[in-house]
Scaffold this motif. Structure first.
Motif, PDB file in Angstrom:
ATOM      1  N   LEU A 119      -3.845   3.120   0.218  1.00  0.00           N
ATOM      2  CA  LEU A 119      -3.846   2.845   1.659  1.00  0.00           C
ATOM      3  C   LEU A 119      -5.172   2.229   2.090  1.00  0.00           C
ATOM      4  N   ASN A 120      -5.108   1.344   3.082  1.00  0.00           N
ATOM      5  CA  ASN A 120      -6.294   0.690   3.659  1.00  0.00           C
ATOM      6  C   ASN A 120      -7.024  -0.237   2.701  1.00  0.00           C
ATOM      7  N   THR A 121      -6.328  -0.710   1.656  1.00  0.00           N
ATOM      8  CA  THR A 121      -6.932  -1.678   0.738  1.00  0.00           C
ATOM      9  C   THR A 121      -6.752  -3.096   1.292  1.00  0.00           C
ATOM     10  N   GLU A 167       0.835  -1.196   0.000  1.00  0.00           N
ATOM     11  CA  GLU A 167       0.000   0.000   0.000  1.00  0.00           C
ATOM     12  C   GLU A 167       0.874   1.253   0.000  1.00  0.00           C
ATOM     13  N   ALA A 168       0.416   2.279  -0.718  1.00  0.00           N
ATOM     14  CA  ALA A 168       1.146   3.549  -0.665  1.00  0.00           C
ATOM     15  C   ALA A 168       0.146   4.692  -0.598  1.00  0.00           C
ATOM     16  N   ASP A 169       0.568   5.807  -0.026  1.00  0.00           N
ATOM     17  CA  ASP A 169      -0.365   6.940   0.029  1.00  0.00           C
ATOM     18  C   ASP A 169      -0.339   7.724  -1.284  1.00  0.00           C
ATOM     19  N   GLY A 170      -1.379   8.508  -1.490  1.00  0.00           N
ATOM     20  CA  GLY A 170      -1.645   9.131  -2.778  1.00  0.00           C
ATOM     21  C   GLY A 170      -0.592  10.093  -3.294  1.00  0.00           C
ATOM     22  N   ARG A 171       0.295  10.593  -2.413  1.00  0.00           N
ATOM     23  CA  ARG A 171       1.246  11.612  -2.882  1.00  0.00           C
ATOM     24  C   ARG A 171       2.435  11.010  -3.642  1.00  0.00           C
TER      25      ARG A 171
END
Ligand code: ZN
Length: 413
Positions: free
Chosen positions: A394-396, A361-365
């Motif tokens: 994230l949170n998938t 998972e990675a955050d949108g930025r």
């Protein structure tokens, strides 16, 4: 550290007691022609024992003392199948309390402390171990058990608890509640004794900062007394293990070869004086290493490094052994990536090779495609395997309160 003469004599006595008892292991030793040990080489020939043996011997097959000497049992639940039952004599109970009291002393805890015990009481070894050690030391036990946060915090304030015993998750929850309610100035805690498990530095730092306490990792497992067989000192250079009660080795979890001090592997423990259920060369499946050299604190007890994970979680790709901790270490260095991940391993028959699929998972930025390339390159350089990498939001990936399964092996499906 090679087994010393004194420890060898104790193991020899244990083996003779086991054989005389006619228990589960007496049969194994008789078949293997083992009658005792005189040298370190003899010792290394003794077969390992594992949790599966303890299940086979359910309920009391490993008991090595007469019924009239057994004063208590404990049980470890295990995730599958039958539980494991460990019988204790009064000396075993006493020895365990002695080790636990030493743990408190090493953590700088004294008779004047008030010890708030949140691990559970019951069949398992948690709460009662913390309690017996506290009473042996002469401090005041506050036997809370888990849950009921409201009451925990009230008692903590009213009684002025100075030491918190908890799992890292529960310590975190209490720290968050104390923070949320703004009652930090009413809390008198100075130290936390936390059941050893793999926990992140972020979590550790948050608990230490929010509660304003020093943290100590305590080690143990039900099969070998319970918690309280080792703890780190204020030097924070590994957990001291009491070698007058236990002999600790490190082995390669795959080949069973004994590894030198300093090398990471699976921890194997031998009980030197346990009467109710002596275990020789018990595979803990905990991954760590014995830290070479002496601790600056001056104590002679050997030191075990932080537990890195479980050997059961190990997986093999292209003949290379890999551990979740290695995956976590790599992901920890990549910007924007969370600590959650999933690994699927399959076998491509046409090319006769293993395929490893890593989902992170990675955050949108961050750029997902560039992040995937970075991770691929890191795996190639550090572990010499190149996974397929899928980066998701994230949170998938699923979260779980308990242990999350992260590795799915589809080879042979
Ligand atoms: Zn030390």
């Amino acid at each position: 550290m090679k087994i010393n003469d004194k420890q060898l004599k104790l193991v020899d006595r244990q083996i003779k007691r086991i054989i005389a008892s006619g228990n589960y292991y007496s049969e194994i030793y008789k078949k293997a022609g083992i009658t005792g040990v005189e040298t370190p080489e003899d010792f290394e020939k003794i077969p390992f024992t594992d949790k599966a043996d303890l299940r086979n011997a359910y309920p009391l097959g490993i008991q090595a003392a007469p019924d009239e000497d057994i004063v208590r049992i404990h049980s470890s639940s295990g995730t599958t199948g039958k539980p494991v039952i460990i019988p204790y004599t009064s000396k075993d109970v006493e020895d365990w309390a002695e080790m636990f009291a030493r743990c408190y002393e090493i953590a700088g805890i004294t008779k004047k402390d008030r010890i708030h015990i949140t691990p559970g009481y019951g069949l398992w070894t948690a709460g009662i171990g913390f309690q017996a050690g506290c009473e042996k030391l002469g401090a005041m036990a506050i036997p809370m058990g888990p849950g009921n946060t409201e009451k925990q915090l009230q008692m903590m304030m009213d009684l002025g608890s100075t030491v918190l015993c908890a799992t890292s998750s529960y310590a975190l929850l209490l720290a968050e509640e104390i923070n949320k309610r703004g009652i930090k100035d009413k809390i008198k805690l100075k130290k936390g004794v936390i059941g050893s498990e793999r926990w992140s530095d972020a979590k550790r730092n948050y608990i230490a900062r929010e509660l304003g306490i020093e943290l100590y990792d305590i080690y143990g497992l039900t099969e070998i007394y319970g918690p309280g067989i080792g703890i780190n000192c204020s030097e924070q250079t590994g957990m001291h293990i009491f070698d007058d009660f236990l002999y600790t080795e490190t082995i390669d979890p795959v080949t069973g070869e004994v590894l030198p001090d300093g090398e990471e592997g699976e921890i194997v423990i031998t009980t030197l004086v346990k009467e109710g259920a002596p275990l020789i060369r018990f595979r803990t499946h905990d991954l760590s290493r014995i830290i070479p050299g002496k601790c600056p604190c001056g104590r002679e007890y050997p030191r075990l490094d932080t537990i890195k994970g479980r050997s059961d979680d190990m997986f093999k790709v292209h003949g290379v052994n890999m551990f979740p901790s290695q995956v976590e270490e790599i992901l920890g260095t990549v910007d924007g990536v969370s600590s959650e991940y999933k690994i699927d391993i399959a076998h491509d028959e046409s090319k006769n090779r293993d395929i490893i699929m890593l989902t992170v998972e990675a955050d949108g930025r961050v750029d997902f495609s560039a992040t995937a390339d970075t991770i691929k390159a890191l795996f190639k350089s550090r572990l010499n395997v190149t996974p397929n990498v899928a980066v998701v939001s994230l949170n998938t990936l699923p979260r779980s309160e308990k242990k999350t399964q992260r590795v799915f092996d589809h080879r042979g499906d």
